[in-house]
Write a protein that holds these residues in place. Sequence first.
Motif, PDB file in Angstrom:
ATOM      1  N   THR A  62      -3.277 -22.443 -11.330  1.00 61.79           N
ATOM      2  CA  THR A  62      -3.200 -21.515 -12.417  1.00 61.79           C
ATOM      3  C   THR A  62      -4.084 -20.190 -11.993  1.00 61.79           C
ATOM      4  OG1 THR A  62      -3.526 -23.181 -13.938  1.00 61.79           O
ATOM      5  CG2 THR A  62      -3.817 -20.756 -14.691  1.00 61.79           C
ATOM      6  N   ASN A  63      -3.034 -19.069 -11.950  1.00 60.82           N
ATOM      7  CA  ASN A  63      -3.572 -17.669 -11.744  1.00 60.82           C
ATOM      8  C   ASN A  63      -3.471 -17.001 -13.105  1.00 60.82           C
ATOM      9  OD1 ASN A  63      -2.428 -18.921  -9.274  1.00 60.82           O
ATOM     10  ND2 ASN A  63      -3.569 -17.281  -8.263  1.00 60.82           N
ATOM     11  N   GLN A  64      -4.334 -15.620 -13.029  1.00 64.48           N
ATOM     12  CA  GLN A  64      -4.285 -14.850 -13.912  1.00 64.48           C
ATOM     13  C   GLN A  64      -4.228 -13.347 -13.417  1.00 64.48           C
ATOM     14  OE1 GLN A  64      -7.115 -14.182 -17.549  1.00 64.48           O
ATOM     15  NE2 GLN A  64      -5.833 -15.855 -18.228  1.00 64.48           N
ATOM     16  N   GLU A  76      -8.321 -14.109 -12.345  1.00 65.33           N
ATOM     17  CA  GLU A  76      -8.647 -15.598 -12.406  1.00 65.33           C
ATOM     18  C   GLU A  76      -7.769 -16.401 -11.548  1.00 65.33           C
ATOM     19  OE1 GLU A  76     -11.354 -16.875 -13.514  1.00 65.33           O
ATOM     20  OE2 GLU A  76     -12.233 -15.060 -14.539  1.00 65.33           O
ATOM     21  N   ALA A  77      -8.280 -17.299 -10.594  1.00 59.22           N
ATOM     22  CA  ALA A  77      -7.319 -18.292  -9.946  1.00 59.22           C
ATOM     23  C   ALA A  77      -8.114 -19.406  -9.605  1.00 59.22           C
ATOM     24  CB  ALA A  77      -7.016 -17.582  -8.533  1.00 59.22           C
ATOM     25  N   ASP A  78      -7.701 -20.430  -9.736  1.00 61.36           N
ATOM     26  CA  ASP A  78      -8.314 -21.884  -9.495  1.00 61.36           C
ATOM     27  C   ASP A  78      -7.899 -22.356  -7.988  1.00 61.36           C
ATOM     28  OD1 ASP A  78      -5.610 -22.893  -9.812  1.00 61.36           O
ATOM     29  OD2 ASP A  78      -6.284 -24.219 -11.226  1.00 61.36           O
ATOM     30  N   CYS A  79      -7.562 -21.413  -7.306  1.00 60.34           N
ATOM     31  CA  CYS A  79      -7.186 -21.994  -5.813  1.00 60.34           C
ATOM     32  C   CYS A  79      -8.691 -21.931  -5.025  1.00 60.34           C
ATOM     33  CB  CYS A  79      -6.348 -20.903  -5.223  1.00 60.34           C
ATOM     34  SG  CYS A  79      -7.111 -19.009  -5.200  1.00 60.34           S
ATOM     35  N   PRO A  80      -8.449 -22.882  -4.210  1.00 61.47           N
ATOM     36  CA  PRO A  80     -10.062 -23.290  -3.316  1.00 61.47           C
ATOM     37  C   PRO A  80     -10.374 -22.090  -2.507  1.00 61.47           C
ATOM     38  CG  PRO A  80      -7.835 -24.421  -2.175  1.00 61.47           C
ATOM     39  CD  PRO A  80      -7.551 -23.945  -3.609  1.00 61.47           C
ATOM     40  N   ASP A  81      -9.753 -21.130  -2.011  1.00 60.48           N
ATOM     41  CA  ASP A  81     -10.410 -20.091  -1.205  1.00 60.48           C
ATOM     42  C   ASP A  81     -10.654 -18.999  -2.241  1.00 60.48           C
ATOM     43  OD1 ASP A  81      -7.879 -18.964  -1.746  1.00 60.48           O
ATOM     44  OD2 ASP A  81      -7.322 -18.838   0.483  1.00 60.48           O
ATOM     45  N   GLY A  82      -9.781 -18.521  -3.278  1.00 62.77           N
ATOM     46  CA  GLY A  82     -10.233 -17.603  -4.073  1.00 62.77           C
ATOM     47  C   GLY A  82     -10.055 -16.274  -3.541  1.00 62.77           C
ATOM     48  N   TYR A  83      -9.312 -16.291  -2.232  1.00 65.34           N
ATOM     49  CA  TYR A  83      -9.092 -15.006  -1.639  1.00 65.34           C
ATOM     50  C   TYR A  83      -8.247 -14.173  -2.453  1.00 65.34           C
ATOM     51  CZ  TYR A  83      -7.792 -12.066   2.247  1.00 65.34           C
ATOM     52  OH  TYR A  83      -7.586 -10.710   3.364  1.00 65.34           O
ATOM     53  N   CYS A  84      -7.491 -14.493  -3.028  1.00 68.12           N
ATOM     54  CA  CYS A  84      -6.360 -13.534  -4.033  1.00 68.12           C
ATOM     55  C   CYS A  84      -7.373 -12.664  -4.621  1.00 68.12           C
ATOM     56  CB  CYS A  84      -5.557 -14.048  -4.734  1.00 68.12           C
ATOM     57  SG  CYS A  84      -6.215 -15.740  -5.676  1.00 68.12           S
ATOM     58  N   LYS A  85      -8.431 -13.116  -5.477  1.00 69.93           N
ATOM     59  CA  LYS A  85      -9.310 -12.476  -6.378  1.00 69.93           C
ATOM     60  C   LYS A  85      -9.915 -11.269  -5.463  1.00 69.93           C
ATOM     61  CE  LYS A  85     -11.120 -16.273  -8.085  1.00 69.93           C
ATOM     62  NZ  LYS A  85     -12.083 -16.927  -8.703  1.00 69.93           N
ATOM     63  N   VAL A  98      -1.580 -11.744  -2.280  1.00 71.44           N
ATOM     64  CA  VAL A  98      -1.117 -13.013  -1.894  1.00 71.44           C
ATOM     65  C   VAL A  98      -2.010 -14.190  -2.391  1.00 71.44           C
ATOM     66  CG1 VAL A  98      -0.180 -14.449  -0.377  1.00 71.44           C
ATOM     67  CG2 VAL A  98       0.408 -12.098  -0.232  1.00 71.44           C
ATOM     68  N   CYS A  99      -1.872 -15.328  -2.923  1.00 69.04           N
ATOM     69  CA  CYS A  99      -2.494 -16.328  -3.167  1.00 69.04           C
ATOM     70  C   CYS A  99      -1.944 -17.713  -2.251  1.00 69.04           C
ATOM     71  CB  CYS A  99      -2.572 -16.901  -4.738  1.00 69.04           C
ATOM     72  SG  CYS A  99      -3.785 -18.148  -4.661  1.00 69.04           S
ATOM     73  N   LEU A 100      -2.346 -17.627  -1.014  1.00 69.21           N
ATOM     74  CA  LEU A 100      -1.562 -18.614  -0.078  1.00 69.21           C
ATOM     75  C   LEU A 100      -1.641 -20.229  -0.705  1.00 69.21           C
ATOM     76  CD1 LEU A 100      -0.349 -17.574   2.267  1.00 69.21           C
ATOM     77  CD2 LEU A 100      -2.269 -18.183   3.560  1.00 69.21           C
ATOM     78  N   PRO A 101      -2.819 -20.776  -1.214  1.00 72.88           N
ATOM     79  CA  PRO A 101      -2.767 -22.058  -1.792  1.00 72.88           C
ATOM     80  C   PRO A 101      -1.825 -22.289  -2.880  1.00 72.88           C
ATOM     81  CG  PRO A 101      -5.020 -21.197  -1.414  1.00 72.88           C
ATOM     82  CD  PRO A 101      -4.191 -20.066  -1.470  1.00 72.88           C
ATOM     83  N   HIS A 102      -1.471 -21.240  -3.627  1.00 75.78           N
ATOM     84  CA  HIS A 102      -0.664 -21.374  -4.761  1.00 75.78           C
ATOM     85  C   HIS A 102       0.790 -20.859  -4.337  1.00 75.78           C
ATOM     86  CE1 HIS A 102      -4.128 -21.264  -7.779  1.00 75.78           C
ATOM     87  NE2 HIS A 102      -4.099 -22.613  -6.974  1.00 75.78           N
TER      88      HIS A 102
END
Length: 127
Positions: A62-64, A76-85, A98-102
């Motif tokens: 999930t991303n917001q 918000e993002a529940d990706c492991p790296d949180g880099y997109c935030k 870019v949210c790579l994990p998602h």
Amino acid sequence: MKKKDLILASGILLLAGLLALGLYLRKPENGNLLKITVDGEVYGTYALSKNQTIPIETSHGTNQLVIKNGKAHMEEADCPDGYCKKQGSIQKVNETIVCLPHKLVAEVESDSTLPDSEEDAPDVIVK
Ligand SMILES: [Zn+2]
């Protein structure tokens, strides 16, 4: 200065001005659309002129995304790296988050057919 020199000088000035204008016009402009793709497929296209929160729920997570004052950022993002935030806000054409994990990409685009004012802009643009 002779008259001929003056004409030449003003000609050069005019040319320089045109060149500067050309450079100015080619400068990255603010976009008015945010295109979100997940897995290379278009998830949705949103008007940047409209303040809104976009929840993006996919099988990856999930991303917001939040659009505020013509800029978009990942709230918000529940990706492991949180880099997109950490990628900050985007508003210029071709800028991306870019949210790579998602496998998520949000990209700013420009659509000249879209109205500028917030009232006229639709929440979601269906293409
Ligand atoms: Zn992420």
